[in-house]
Write a protein that holds these residues in place. Sequence first.
Motif, PDB file in Angstrom:
ATOM      1  N   UNK A   1      50.291  14.803  96.840  1.00  0.00           N
ATOM      2  CA  UNK A   1      49.941  13.838  97.873  1.00  0.00           C
ATOM      3  C   UNK A   1      51.211  13.085  98.245  1.00  0.00           C
ATOM      4  N   UNK A   2      51.783  13.420  99.392  1.00  0.00           N
ATOM      5  CA  UNK A   2      53.045  12.804  99.805  1.00  0.00           C
ATOM      6  C   UNK A   2      53.098  12.706 101.318  1.00  0.00           C
ATOM      7  N   UNK A   3      53.796  11.685 101.808  1.00  0.00           N
ATOM      8  CA  UNK A   3      53.970  11.498 103.244  1.00  0.00           C
ATOM      9  C   UNK A   3      55.122  12.329 103.779  1.00  0.00           C
ATOM     10  N   UNK A   4      56.151  12.512 102.947  1.00  0.00           N
ATOM     11  CA  UNK A   4      57.329  13.236 103.389  1.00  0.00           C
ATOM     12  C   UNK A   4      57.783  14.178 102.288  1.00  0.00           C
ATOM     13  N   UNK A   5      57.903  15.463 102.610  1.00  0.00           N
ATOM     14  CA  UNK A   5      58.392  16.469 101.668  1.00  0.00           C
ATOM     15  C   UNK A   5      59.390  17.338 102.426  1.00  0.00           C
ATOM     16  N   UNK A   6      60.579  17.490 101.907  1.00  0.00           N
ATOM     17  CA  UNK A   6      61.570  18.307 102.592  1.00  0.00           C
ATOM     18  C   UNK A   6      62.084  17.639 103.847  1.00  0.00           C
ATOM     19  N   UNK A   7      62.437  18.438 104.856  1.00  0.00           N
ATOM     20  CA  UNK A   7      63.093  17.916 106.055  1.00  0.00           C
ATOM     21  C   UNK A   7      62.108  17.388 107.093  1.00  0.00           C
ATOM     22  N   UNK A   8      60.829  17.695 106.960  1.00  0.00           N
ATOM     23  CA  UNK A   8      59.842  17.238 107.940  1.00  0.00           C
ATOM     24  C   UNK A   8      58.973  16.139 107.359  1.00  0.00           C
TER      25      UNK A   8
ATOM     26  N   UNK B   1      57.605  23.327 104.015  1.00  0.00           N
ATOM     27  CA  UNK B   1      58.606  22.391 103.506  1.00  0.00           C
ATOM     28  C   UNK B   1      60.012  22.968 103.682  1.00  0.00           C
ATOM     29  N   UNK B   2      60.879  22.197 104.321  1.00  0.00           N
ATOM     30  CA  UNK B   2      62.253  22.638 104.581  1.00  0.00           C
ATOM     31  C   UNK B   2      63.168  22.187 103.455  1.00  0.00           C
ATOM     32  N   UNK B   3      63.135  22.917 102.369  1.00  0.00           N
ATOM     33  CA  UNK B   3      63.944  22.616 101.193  1.00  0.00           C
ATOM     34  C   UNK B   3      64.078  23.913 100.411  1.00  0.00           C
ATOM     35  N   UNK B   4      65.314  24.268 100.008  1.00  0.00           N
ATOM     36  CA  UNK B   4      65.519  25.545  99.328  1.00  0.00           C
ATOM     37  C   UNK B   4      64.807  25.606  97.986  1.00  0.00           C
ATOM     38  N   UNK B   5      64.431  24.466  97.407  1.00  0.00           N
ATOM     39  CA  UNK B   5      63.662  24.485  96.163  1.00  0.00           C
ATOM     40  C   UNK B   5      62.231  24.953  96.394  1.00  0.00           C
ATOM     41  N   UNK B   6      61.736  24.801  97.638  1.00  0.00           N
ATOM     42  CA  UNK B   6      60.384  25.221  97.992  1.00  0.00           C
ATOM     43  C   UNK B   6      60.402  26.530  98.783  1.00  0.00           C
ATOM     44  N   UNK B   7      61.248  26.594  99.805  1.00  0.00           N
ATOM     45  CA  UNK B   7      61.318  27.752 100.694  1.00  0.00           C
ATOM     46  C   UNK B   7      62.766  27.982 101.105  1.00  0.00           C
ATOM     47  N   UNK B   8      63.340  29.095 100.696  1.00  0.00           N
ATOM     48  CA  UNK B   8      64.709  29.380 101.099  1.00  0.00           C
ATOM     49  C   UNK B   8      65.471  30.151 100.048  1.00  0.00           C
ATOM     50  N   UNK B   9      66.785  30.273 100.261  1.00  0.00           N
ATOM     51  CA  UNK B   9      67.609  31.015  99.304  1.00  0.00           C
ATOM     52  C   UNK B   9      68.935  30.312  99.093  1.00  0.00           C
ATOM     53  N   UNK B  10      69.581  30.618  97.957  1.00  0.00           N
ATOM     54  CA  UNK B  10      70.901  30.121  97.613  1.00  0.00           C
ATOM     55  C   UNK B  10      71.720  31.257  97.020  1.00  0.00           C
ATOM     56  N   UNK B  11      73.003  31.324  97.371  1.00  0.00           N
ATOM     57  CA  UNK B  11      73.946  32.261  96.769  1.00  0.00           C
ATOM     58  C   UNK B  11      75.202  31.473  96.422  1.00  0.00           C
ATOM     59  N   UNK B  12      75.725  31.675  95.217  1.00  0.00           N
ATOM     60  CA  UNK B  12      76.850  30.867  94.737  1.00  0.00           C
ATOM     61  C   UNK B  12      77.880  31.739  94.040  1.00  0.00           C
TER      62      UNK B  12
END
Length: 392
Positions: A324-331, A374-385
């Motif tokens: 239950x949150x008002x703001x998660x990620x970039x939106x 949700x616009x956050x790589x922890x939820x949806x996305x990828x990382x390469x390092x």
Amino acid sequence: MKKTLLAAAVMAASGVAFAASNVTLYGIIEEGVIVQKAKHGDNKVELNSGFGQGSRWGIKGVEDLGNGYNVGFVLEQGFNADNGNEATSGKAFNRESFLYVKGGFGSFGFGRTGALSFAQTQAILTGWAFGTSYGASSWQSAIANNFSRMDNVLSYATPVFDGFSGHVMYSNGLTSDSAKWSDNNHYYGIGIKYQANAIKSSLIFEAADNKGTATDATTYGDVISQNQYAAANGWTAPLTTAQKEEYKNWAKTEIGAGEAAKKPIYVINYGLEYNLGSWTPMFAYQFAHQNNGRRTHMFGLSATAQLGGGKAMFGGRYVFGKDNATKVGANKVNVDGDVRAWTIGAAYEYPLSKRTAVKAYAGYADASKEWKEVEDVAYNGYQVYLGLRHAF
């Protein structure tokens, strides 16, 4: 010997007398390039410090008091290798500032350190190959519920009995304890660790009461929302005072001064590792509960393996529950209901010498239900390092 001599030079320059043989200067510098993309977001390429291991330097020492007793200290400062800034503005030893006594009774210490489920000398977290590092694969990433480093800590660990040890931790105020007790935000932790032969395991219960008004909006109950707000605005840790103030002002208008986030939070972590020689399979579980917040279960299966002269890490985890949150990620996503997410990751560390290693990582996350946009790589996305680590 070189480390202690260098430590002697550093301390002598500051006019501090000490026994050189008991003091050690140490540190890690890690820096690399990270490419990442969150759902609906842009591709980003960033020079990153401390992705696999946080860049830091420290001084530690021990004095023998006789009769089986000794007193020791750890002073550790984090920094950002890409720009030279201190990791936490205003803190000289932000990672750890801890004084302890050891003896037949066990170990008792106090100061600033990490929670039982986090890192630093008092932590006992087990069961996850990536630990609390490696971005989206970290056990501390945004989809989880965890505690971090805390001020005003008292910590006690029993002696080890047949591989078992007990651990108790208390913070009299996560960021401040200058007000009356009922107005400070307290942390409570208790855990059991077992380590013998091929098995390593731990069970940890932690809570924060989020009491009173003496602490600012960076109490643990607010960290979830604050981190999401920071990610949405492209802020990177550590947050500046101005950024924290902006978050607090936003919270006052968007979620009623964060009252929902002020509810007590309870977290249980269990981990199990079995060393088979060339590889170590692991299992981890987390349950978190906060009224008017998250109630989630998280399961993780991972392993480390000796491969090609280096160390490989593999892992996948699955989270489900309610949020239950008002703001998660970039939106400004209004989340109120069932949530799901899974993450997979792989990393490889290849030693170029005893102190220097090349590191690589790739991870992917995908969420559904209320978290699907949700616009956050922890939820949806990828990382390469790809990076380089040097220890001294």
